[in-house]
Design an enzyme around this catalytic site. Structure first.
Site, PDB file in Angstrom:
ATOM      1  N   GLU A  38      44.944  65.042  46.064  1.00 60.38           N
ATOM      2  CA  GLU A  38      45.482  63.628  46.627  1.00 60.38           C
ATOM      3  C   GLU A  38      47.177  64.258  46.819  1.00 60.38           C
ATOM      4  O   GLU A  38      47.875  64.646  47.036  1.00 60.38           O
ATOM      5  CB  GLU A  38      45.968  63.115  45.339  1.00 60.38           C
ATOM      6  CG  GLU A  38      46.663  61.498  45.019  1.00 60.38           C
ATOM      7  CD  GLU A  38      46.527  61.311  43.537  1.00 60.38           C
ATOM      8  OE1 GLU A  38      46.425  61.888  42.857  1.00 60.38           O
ATOM      9  OE2 GLU A  38      47.185  60.093  44.104  1.00 60.38           O
ATOM     10  N   LYS A 113      43.824  54.321  47.585  1.00 61.59           N
ATOM     11  CA  LYS A 113      43.807  54.068  46.294  1.00 61.59           C
ATOM     12  C   LYS A 113      43.349  52.557  45.677  1.00 61.59           C
ATOM     13  O   LYS A 113      44.483  52.437  46.065  1.00 61.59           O
ATOM     14  CB  LYS A 113      44.448  54.601  45.656  1.00 61.59           C
ATOM     15  CG  LYS A 113      44.346  55.434  44.079  1.00 61.59           C
ATOM     16  CD  LYS A 113      45.126  56.515  43.457  1.00 61.59           C
ATOM     17  CE  LYS A 113      45.285  56.849  42.146  1.00 61.59           C
ATOM     18  NZ  LYS A 113      46.260  57.427  41.886  1.00 61.59           N
ATOM     19  N   CYS A 151      42.010  60.179  42.788  1.00 62.69           N
ATOM     20  CA  CYS A 151      42.240  60.692  41.515  1.00 62.69           C
ATOM     21  C   CYS A 151      42.161  59.584  40.077  1.00 62.69           C
ATOM     22  O   CYS A 151      41.153  59.626  39.890  1.00 62.69           O
ATOM     23  CB  CYS A 151      44.231  60.832  41.044  1.00 62.69           C
ATOM     24  SG  CYS A 151      44.409  62.292  40.328  1.00 62.69           S
TER      25      CYS A 151
HETATM   26  C1  ACM Z   1      46.764  59.999  39.640  1.00 65.16           C
HETATM   27  O1  ACM Z   1      46.225  59.605  39.814  1.00 65.16           O
HETATM   28  N1  ACM Z   1      47.406  61.041  40.807  1.00 65.16           N
HETATM   29  C2  ACM Z   1      47.039  60.423  38.284  1.00 65.16           C
END
Ligand code: ACM
Length: 275
Positions: A38, A113, A151
């Site tokens: 990420e 995301k 993530c």
């Molecule tokens: C995250 O979502 N970077 C912990």
């Protein structure tokens, strides 16, 4: 088909350094698909939005995404990476915590995301792309379906479930994990969906002013039966590849009586099943 990940430490707010480092590493070796962490172009721990302005990019012409397109073309390989995206929208400039899937012909797809973690909510707009799968063309196998999540999306089983119900053969999961659970939890995400997963995590610490955050490494690749095909160290840079048969993700039958997707009873999950 050869799939893998690059586990490394992105330098905070130093996109040029990150571009050079990633390019020098992923230009080596032969592979079909590689996943990077990420926010691989920017690092993670921001203090204010002004910092994002300097490190974010538009995937059409950003330097980090352009480097990925160049490597993908040269190696005839597919690349998934997290990156700090910027866009101009009705309300002005916005930032997304995004992942890009790059095709060797220069095409790309973006996932933004969905579930933002902790202070990310101060900087990023929640993703608006949803969970979709994309065909990549792999010699001798044909079209293989790739899904992306980033993530903290792992904490929401709906993320991997949606991708799998849409036919994902491989879920690519760029990460900057800080809690110690995901690497174990991905066993369940892979098993309950009968799908390959690649979690590419970062290592090391980000320090910014008074703030500091440590990341947990241990990038993992899981098979549809929940086997750990790879589990990296907690603190070393590693590039790892494994050979897989992605078509195994398509057989959701686990015995003569059970097909884990056909056996789902949606009425009792979302329908009016109570009197
Ligand atoms: C995250 O979502 N970077 C912990």
């Amino acid at each position: 088909m050869k799939i893998g990940y690059l586990q490394f430490k992105p330098s905070l707010k130093k996109p040029k350094e990150n571009i050079e480092k990633v390019e020098s590493i992923i230009s080596n070796g032969k592979y079909d698909l590689i996943v990077l962490p990420e926010l691989a172009n920017s690092g993670y721990l921001f203090e204010d939005k002004k910092e994002l302005l300097k490190v974010s990019e538009n995937p059409d012409d950003g330097k980090f995404c352009n480097m990925l397109k160049k490597v993908s073309k040269n190696k005839k390989a597919y690349i998934v990476s997290g990156f700090c995206e910027t866009a101009i929208e009705e309300e002005g400039r916005v930032f997304y915590n995004s992942a890009i899937l790059v095709f060797p012909d220069g095409e790309f797809r973006i996932y933004r995301k969905t579930h933002l973690f902790y202070d990310e909510k101060k900087f990023f707009k929640p993703g608006n792309t949803g969970f979709w799968v994309y065909d990549i063309n792999i010699k001798k196998l044909g079209l293989i379906k790739i899904g992306m999540m980033v993530c903290f999306d792992w904490y929401f089983p709906e993320s991997a479930r949606t991708l799998s119900l849409r036919g994902a053969d491989i879920i690519c999961h760029p990460s900057n994990l800080v809690m110690p659970y995901c690497q174990n939890a991905m066993f369940t995400r892979a098993l309950e969906n009968n799908v390959y997963t690649i979690t590419a995590n970062r290592i090391g610490k980000d320090k910014n002013g008074e703030k500091s955050l440590e990341f947990t490494g241990e990038s993992v690749i899981l098979s549809p039966r929940g086997e750990y095909l790879s589990r990296a160290s907690k603190d070393k840079e590693e590039i790892v590849f494994v050979e897989i048969n992605p078509l195994l993700s398509r057989n959701k039958r686990i015995n003569e009586s059970n097909d884990i997707f056909e056996d789902r009873r949606e009425l009792f999950y979302f329908g009016k099943s109570r009197n």
